[in-house]
Scaffold this active site. Structure first.
Site, PDB file in Angstrom:
ATOM      1  N   GLU A  65       0.887  -1.095  -0.059  1.00  0.00           N
ATOM      2  CA  GLU A  65       0.029   0.250  -0.037  1.00  0.00           C
ATOM      3  C   GLU A  65       0.942   1.388  -0.021  1.00  0.00           C
ATOM      4  O   GLU A  65       0.661   2.131  -0.720  1.00  0.00           O
ATOM      5  CB  GLU A  65      -0.926   0.025   1.080  1.00  0.00           C
ATOM      6  CG  GLU A  65      -1.851   1.162   1.094  1.00  0.00           C
ATOM      7  CD  GLU A  65      -2.993   1.132   2.220  1.00  0.00           C
ATOM      8  OE1 GLU A  65      -3.842   2.186   2.066  1.00  0.00           O
ATOM      9  OE2 GLU A  65      -3.318   0.057   2.746  1.00  0.00           O
ATOM     10  N   GLY A  84      -6.669   5.120  -1.359  1.00  0.00           N
ATOM     11  CA  GLY A  84      -7.044   3.818  -1.554  1.00  0.00           C
ATOM     12  C   GLY A  84      -8.453   3.569  -1.521  1.00  0.00           C
ATOM     13  O   GLY A  84      -9.237   3.990  -0.567  1.00  0.00           O
ATOM     14  N   HIS A  91      -0.330 -14.527  -0.470  1.00  0.00           N
ATOM     15  CA  HIS A  91       0.811 -14.897   0.336  1.00  0.00           C
ATOM     16  C   HIS A  91       1.063 -16.310  -0.197  1.00  0.00           C
ATOM     17  O   HIS A  91       0.646 -17.101  -0.154  1.00  0.00           O
ATOM     18  CB  HIS A  91       0.753 -14.813   1.782  1.00  0.00           C
ATOM     19  CG  HIS A  91       0.217 -13.385   2.071  1.00  0.00           C
ATOM     20  ND1 HIS A  91       0.802 -12.257   2.020  1.00  0.00           N
ATOM     21  CD2 HIS A  91      -1.060 -13.089   2.972  1.00  0.00           C
ATOM     22  CE1 HIS A  91       0.087 -11.281   2.611  1.00  0.00           C
ATOM     23  NE2 HIS A  91      -0.831 -11.989   3.101  1.00  0.00           N
ATOM     24  N   ARG A  93       4.562 -17.645  -0.020  1.00  0.00           N
ATOM     25  CA  ARG A  93       5.693 -18.288   0.816  1.00  0.00           C
ATOM     26  C   ARG A  93       6.041 -17.257   2.088  1.00  0.00           C
ATOM     27  O   ARG A  93       5.584 -16.150   2.090  1.00  0.00           O
ATOM     28  CB  ARG A  93       6.679 -18.734   0.214  1.00  0.00           C
ATOM     29  CG  ARG A  93       7.779 -17.756  -0.708  1.00  0.00           C
ATOM     30  CD  ARG A  93       8.909 -18.405  -1.266  1.00  0.00           C
ATOM     31  NE  ARG A  93       9.598 -19.335  -1.083  1.00  0.00           N
ATOM     32  CZ  ARG A  93       9.943 -20.459  -1.598  1.00  0.00           C
ATOM     33  NH1 ARG A  93       9.212 -21.035  -2.588  1.00  0.00           N
ATOM     34  NH2 ARG A  93      10.439 -21.476  -0.628  1.00  0.00           N
ATOM     35  N   SER A  94       6.788 -17.809   2.763  1.00  0.00           N
ATOM     36  CA  SER A  94       7.066 -16.724   4.189  1.00  0.00           C
ATOM     37  C   SER A  94       8.448 -16.370   4.001  1.00  0.00           C
ATOM     38  O   SER A  94       9.441 -17.294   3.435  1.00  0.00           O
ATOM     39  CB  SER A  94       6.720 -17.427   5.290  1.00  0.00           C
ATOM     40  OG  SER A  94       7.246 -18.722   5.461  1.00  0.00           O
ATOM     41  N   LEU A 109      -3.246   3.435 -15.373  1.00  0.00           N
ATOM     42  CA  LEU A 109      -3.062   4.615 -14.820  1.00  0.00           C
ATOM     43  C   LEU A 109      -4.208   5.466 -15.619  1.00  0.00           C
ATOM     44  O   LEU A 109      -3.858   5.846 -16.944  1.00  0.00           O
ATOM     45  CB  LEU A 109      -1.801   5.109 -14.949  1.00  0.00           C
ATOM     46  CG  LEU A 109      -0.460   4.528 -14.503  1.00  0.00           C
ATOM     47  CD1 LEU A 109       0.824   4.870 -14.960  1.00  0.00           C
ATOM     48  CD2 LEU A 109      -0.638   4.728 -13.133  1.00  0.00           C
ATOM     49  N   GLY A 110      -5.257   5.573 -15.091  1.00  0.00           N
ATOM     50  CA  GLY A 110      -6.249   6.448 -15.882  1.00  0.00           C
ATOM     51  C   GLY A 110      -6.442   7.740 -15.181  1.00  0.00           C
ATOM     52  O   GLY A 110      -5.591   8.310 -14.206  1.00  0.00           O
TER      53      GLY A 110
END
Length: 140
Positions: A65, A84, A91, A93-94, A109-110
């Site tokens: 974000e 936002g 997700h 993998r860790s 990209l408007g």
């Protein structure tokens, strides 16, 4: 930090003065490159883990974000701002140590909406998460 030459000076000042905002500083996010179409940052795993020692899933979202919002604000330009309206993550993998690197790329990209996808990878380049965010662009 790499900034586009034509970036709104007011936005540059806010980015530099705030370090990307309070939460980004607290999570030790380091912004490496900014642009409407592509932005890059890195973040340490240490200090951003959940109770069993894995990088917290919410940390992935904060990183995605942070990049998506700034990229959208850059696209919006002077006298406009980004808000936002949707975010999600998958997700894969860790990570338990080191740094993660996030690369945010524009999907659309408007004039009124921007959508970005951020790929978060570990130090070996393995995909950890994919974060997709949509921002509404508004006049100030």
């Amino acid at each position: 930090m790499q900034l586009p030459e034509d970036l709104d000076p007011e936005l540059v000042a806010r980015l530099v003065d705030s370090g990307g905002g309070e939460l980004a500083r607290r999570m030790e996010i380091e912004f490496l490159e900014f642009g409407a179409a592509r932005s890059v940052a890195r973040m340490p795993v240490e200090g951003n883990r959940q109770v069993v020692g894995l990088l917290h899933g919410g940390a992935h979202l904060v990183l995605g974000e942070s990049l998506g919002s700034v990229s959208s604000a850059i696209h919006a330009g002077p006298g406009r701002y980004a808000v936002g309206i949707e975010i999600n993550a998958t997700h894969s993998r860790s990570a338990t140590e080191g740094f993660v690197v996030a690369t945010c790329e524009a999907i659309s990209l408007g004039r009124t909406l921007c959508t970005h996808q951020t790929s978060i990878r570990d130090g070996s380049g393995r995909l950890l998460s994919t974060v997709r965010m949509t921002n509404l662009l508004r006049d100030a």
